[in-house]
Every structure is written in structure tokens, then in C-alpha cells.
Write an enzyme that holds these catalytic residues in place. Structure first.
Site, short mmCIF file in Angstrom:
data_model
loop_
_atom_site.label_atom_id
_atom_site.label_comp_id
_atom_site.label_asym_id
_atom_site.label_seq_id
_atom_site.Cartn_x
_atom_site.Cartn_y
_atom_site.Cartn_z
N ALA A 257 -23.08 -12.02 -29.67
CA ALA A 257 -21.75 -12.82 -29.35
C ALA A 257 -20.75 -11.75 -28.43
O ALA A 257 -19.71 -12.26 -28.34
CB ALA A 257 -21.33 -13.50 -30.65
N ALA A 258 -21.16 -10.59 -28.14
CA ALA A 258 -20.51 -9.89 -27.39
C ALA A 258 -19.82 -10.47 -26.33
O ALA A 258 -18.38 -10.29 -26.03
CB ALA A 258 -21.12 -8.71 -27.05
N GLY A 259 -20.65 -11.19 -25.31
CA GLY A 259 -19.78 -11.80 -24.19
C GLY A 259 -19.00 -12.86 -24.68
O GLY A 259 -17.88 -13.34 -24.08
N ASP A 260 -19.22 -13.41 -25.56
CA ASP A 260 -18.22 -14.54 -25.99
C ASP A 260 -17.29 -14.15 -26.68
O ASP A 260 -16.02 -14.83 -26.35
CB ASP A 260 -19.05 -15.62 -27.18
CG ASP A 260 -20.38 -16.51 -26.51
OD1 ASP A 260 -20.48 -16.74 -25.29
OD2 ASP A 260 -21.27 -16.75 -27.42
#
Length: 314
Positions: A257-260
Site C-alpha cells: 500500500a505504499a503507492g496508495d
């Protein structure tokens, strides 16, 4: 006293909501084989839902537009979104199943394989999504979009958002061919280096190639291109500036979930009036923190955690 002059700081997220079902063990069973695993987890997922959680944890008043089914997984998703403080007045319940991601993780290598069943996400039609957007747009500043719902819905929402004077931030994931008309309704596009390469045809390997890929998006109509590059940070490309903002070195545990986390914190900062570079710096810190924790939505940091992280770097 009237509050009519209060700043518009709301973020609207239009997108997917899934429930992630993750089984971990080693080795992963081959075809026809049954093995005993080590761990099972069920939690909120889907890029839209994750970004809504991130925007809410970043301090933005956040409304979510999407669809869930009429099953038990809808209860799981709704509870998690509410716990994060996301407003669900425009989350529609439809017949059928809620979106599900079935994930198998090899505990030894970290490699995973994923089946995504879109379920109710496919029911987020242009008509339904645009009506919901118009219903909640009066106090909004930023709309966050991704590509896990029907493409025609993304195109219609971006156009409607532009008409309403909202700033559109598009995370073009999972990457796919997009209509030329979409780019003129997008203010900020945030592909990672892999997605930027697939869309532009320019392999992103360093600062120079990231700049070239960023200019590809500007040439098609986007105002700002942010190429996220994992541990290398992000490349910011506009018509007047190019910058390469570095991320802090972290021991990554799970980058799911780093991009989110990046997208949600970026949207919240922009909605609050932050200057672009400041917003990107906050988003990078949020993405880095998320990567140090296991899981999807549960790994996303709060605004206070990002504040402490940035203060520690000074």
C-alpha cells in the site's frame, strides 16, 4: 456566525474496494497439492479504498464513491472504512459479491500470486459515479482516481470533476491504454516507474529517463507528472520545473500500500493548500512509512506520524 467562508478541504475518492484474503506459508502449493500454511489475514484492500483511508488518516475530510456487494465481505469493508473516518454516503450496495483479492504469499521469498475478482467494482457505472460526485462536490477540492473500476467511469468522473472545478489526481494503476481525452481533465498523474514505462514507452531507470517520461504525460495534457520511483523517491515534472525528490532510506517490509499511501496523503495535502513540493515530500514520507509495515490499509500512517517522521529528518 456563518461558516460559508471556510476553506474547501475535502477529498473525494472514486474507485475500487476489495477485501484482501491473504494466506502465507512456504512453499506455496503447486497444482493439485495441499499444504498447511503459517498465517491467514483478512483486511480492507482495493486501490480506491486504500487511498480513501490514506486521505482520511492524513487529516482530510474524505468521501468515498464506490460499490460493495450484499455479502459478508461488504460488512468487513464498510467497518474498516468507517473506522478510518471515511464518509460512506455514496458507497452503493449492489447485488452480488464485494470485490475480493485472493493472495498467496511465499513466506521464504516474499513472492506472491494474486487473483482479483472485481465483483461489485464493475457496477460503478459512469452514471452512478458522476451522480455521486455531484452530490458531494460542493466542499471538495481534490478527486482521487485509479484504474480498478470501469475505464469509462474514470473518464466520465474526470470530465465531470473538471466541470465542477475540482483538481483531479490520477493514479494510472493497473496500467492500461488510456483515451487521449482523459489527460486534459487530469491535473496530476502519479504513475510508478513501471507504469510510466508501460504508458509512455520510455523505460524509467534514472533521473533523465524519469524526466522524459514525465514530459510525455505533459505533452498529452496533464499539468503535473509525478513519477514515483520506490527507494529513489519521486520525479516531479511540470511545464516550469523539474525536480527529483529523494525518499528516506527505510527497511521495507511490505510495499503493498505504499503507492496508495502516497496518493492519499498527496491528495490531502493538496486539498489543504500545500505547495506542490511540500505535498510531494509529505506523500513520500507516508509511502516510506507504509512500506515498513505489513498489510495494505492497516499499514498506512496518520498525519501525526508523517509529521514526526519529517521532523526527525531535519
Amino acid at each position: 456566525m456563518s461558516n460559508s467562508a471556510a476553506p474547501r478541504t475535502q477529498v473525494i475518492v472514486v474507485g475500487s474496494v476489495n477485501v484482501d484474503l491473504t494466506a502465507t506459508g512456504t512453499p506455496v502449493p503447486s497444482a493439485g497439492e495441499t499444504r498447511t500454511g503459517d498465517h491467514f489475514a483478512m483486511g480492507l484492500g482495493g486501490k480506491g479504498a486504500n487511498q480513501a483511508v490514506a486521505a482520511a488518516r492524513a487529516g482530510a475530510s474524505t468521501k468515498f464513491v464506490g460499490c460493495v456487494g450484499d455479502d459478508t465481505f461488504a460488512v468487513v469493508a464498510i467497518h474498516a472504512l468507517r473506522e478510518a473516518g471515511v464518509s460512506l454516503g455514496e458507497l452503493h450496495e449492489v447485488d452480488g459479491t464485494t470485490g475480493v483479492a485472493h493472495i498467496r504469499v511465499d513466506a521464504a521469498s516474499g513472492d506472491n500470486s494474486i487473483f482479483v475478482i472485481p465483483g461489485a467494482n464493475a457496477a460503478l457505472t459512469p452514471e452512478r459515479a458522476v451522480a455521486s460526485l455531484r452530490a458531494v462536490a460542493s466542499e471538495a477540492v481534490v478527486v482521487l482516481l485509479q484504474l480498478e473500476v470501469p475505464l469509462e467511469t474514470v473518464v466520465a468522473v474526470a470530465a465531470a470533476a473538471g466541470e465542477l472545478g475540482l483538481r483531479v489526481v490520477l493514479d494510472p494503476a493497473p496500467a492500461r491504454e488510456l483515451p487521449a481525452s482523459l489527460w486534459h481533465d487530469v491535473e496530476v498523474v502519479t504513475p510508478n516507474e513501471h507504469e510510466a514505462g508501460l504508458l509512455s514507452g520510455i523505460e524509467v531507470t534514472d533521473d533523465a529517463s524519469a524526466e522524459r517520461a514525465g514530459r510525455w504525460f505533459l505533452e498529452r495534457g496533464a499539468s503535473v507528472a509525478l513519477i514515483t520511483r520506490g527507494a529513489a523517491g519521486a520525479s516531479l515534472v511540470t511545464s516550469v520545473e523539474v525536480g527529483h525528490l529523494r525518499a528516506a532510506a527505510v527497511d521495507a517490509v511490505d510495499t503493498t500500500a505504499a503507492g496508495d499511501s502516497f496518493a492519499g496523503h498527496l491528495g490531502a495535502a493538496l486539498a489543504a493548500g500545500a505547495e506542490l513540493r511540500v505535498a510531494v515530500t509529505r506523500a513520500l514520507a507516508a509511502g516510506s512509512l507504509a512500506a515498513t509495515r505489513p498489510g495494505a490499509s492497516e499499514s498506512i500512517p496518520t498525519r501525526d506520524e508523517v509529521d514526526r517522521e519529517l521532523a526527525a529528518r531535519r
